[in-house]
Design a protein around this motif. Structure first.
Motif: not given
Length: 288
Positions: A189-194, A212-228
């Motif tokens: 996932l690449i996300h911004h502003h969470l 919202v972080l709980k909701q995204y954590k439940a998707k079990n991503y292997n790797w998460v990248m943010a804008g910063h």
């Protein structure tokens, strides 16, 4: 024979990842299912603005450029080190530090959502001139605003063999429309502003962000990248981001003013960058 092949692949991967060594800032790379996700982030004290490169077998796709010329020169060096053609660039949203460097990648097809395209078209020159005034011509030498040519809609598309899923998160606390990108086959996932990891950036409303972080954590991503900040394995990213926000909320509630809250946050997270950002973000928590 099999062992030799495995060792050869292993050493090739190490050599490949070692070709680019940043002169400044930080570089991260993660390979998942034959796709490499590269992140170049400006130095943590400067806010760790990030650009991401998705590398498939035959080509490269970039998500966001950077702001200052020196940072974009580093980004260009990273692209050149991968020895594959850059095919297109996606811009996540209209904040100028994510798109102002497009001039340094001439001829690239540029994609973004419709709202961002409109904002860059209407406000881009004003934003560019503001950066020049703030940081100077040497850091911001760009002569013109590059307007994205292609509109991205909420959909899925296979680009250079990699499945991209384009998402508009539509969260109530996201001020501008922002493009999130999922990679379903790699669970990235690449996300911004969470929320961010490694960066002093508490953003209201904290309770909504934690949900919202709980909701995204439940998707079990292997790797998460943010804008910063720092990219990380999914569970680690969301746990660290949530822990920082929960701590920030507690320290802000305990502090009578911005100065005290800033001191407590810096003490609690001495290795986190972007301390100057607290001067912009903390006052919002003390408005009557």
């Amino acid at each position: 024979m099999l062992v030799s092949a495995i060792l050869l692949t292993f050493f090739f991967s190490l050599a490949h990842a070692a070709e680019f060594v940043p002169k400044a800032g930080n570089y991260y790379v993660k390979e998942i299912g034959g796709v490499r996700f590269h992140t170049y982030a400006t130095p943590l004290p400067a806010g760790a603005g990030s650009s991401h490169i998705i590398e498939s077998q035959n080509g490269l796709v970039m998500v966001d450029t950077l702001q200052n010329r020196g940072d974009n020169e580093e980004l260009k060096r990273l692209v050149e080190s991968l020895k594959k053609p850059l095919r297109r660039i996606y811009i996540s949203h209209a904040h100028e530090h994510h798109w102002v460097g497009l001039e340094m990648f001439p001829g690239m097809p540029v994609y973004t959502i419709e709202t961002t395209l409109k904002q860059i078209k209407e406000q881009g020159d004003q934003k560019l001139q503001g950066l020049k005034k703030q940081f100077g011509e040497e850091a911001i030498p760009y002569k013109k605003v590059i307007i994205p040519q292609q509109v991205v809609k909420v959909s899925e598309e296979r680009v250079e063999g990699v499945l991209f899923r384009f998402i508009d998160p539509a969260e109530p606390f996201v001020e501008d429309d922002i493009l999130f990108i999922e990679f379903p086959e790699q669970k990235a996932l690449i996300h911004h502003h969470l929320a961010y990891v490694g960066l002093q950036l508490p953003m209201p409303p904290i309770p909504a962000r934690l949900d919202v972080l709980k909701q995204y954590k439940a998707k079990n991503y292997n790797w998460v990248m943010a804008g910063h900040g720092i990219p990380s394995p999914g569970n680690e990213f969301f746990d660290k981001a949530a822990e920082y926000l929960a701590t920030a909320q507690k320290l802000i509630q305990e502090s009578p003013d911005v100065k005290t809250a800033k001191e407590k946050l810096v003490k609690a997270y001495p290795n986190y960058g972007g301390v100057f950002l607290l001067d912009f973000m903390l006052p919002a928590f003390y408005k009557k």
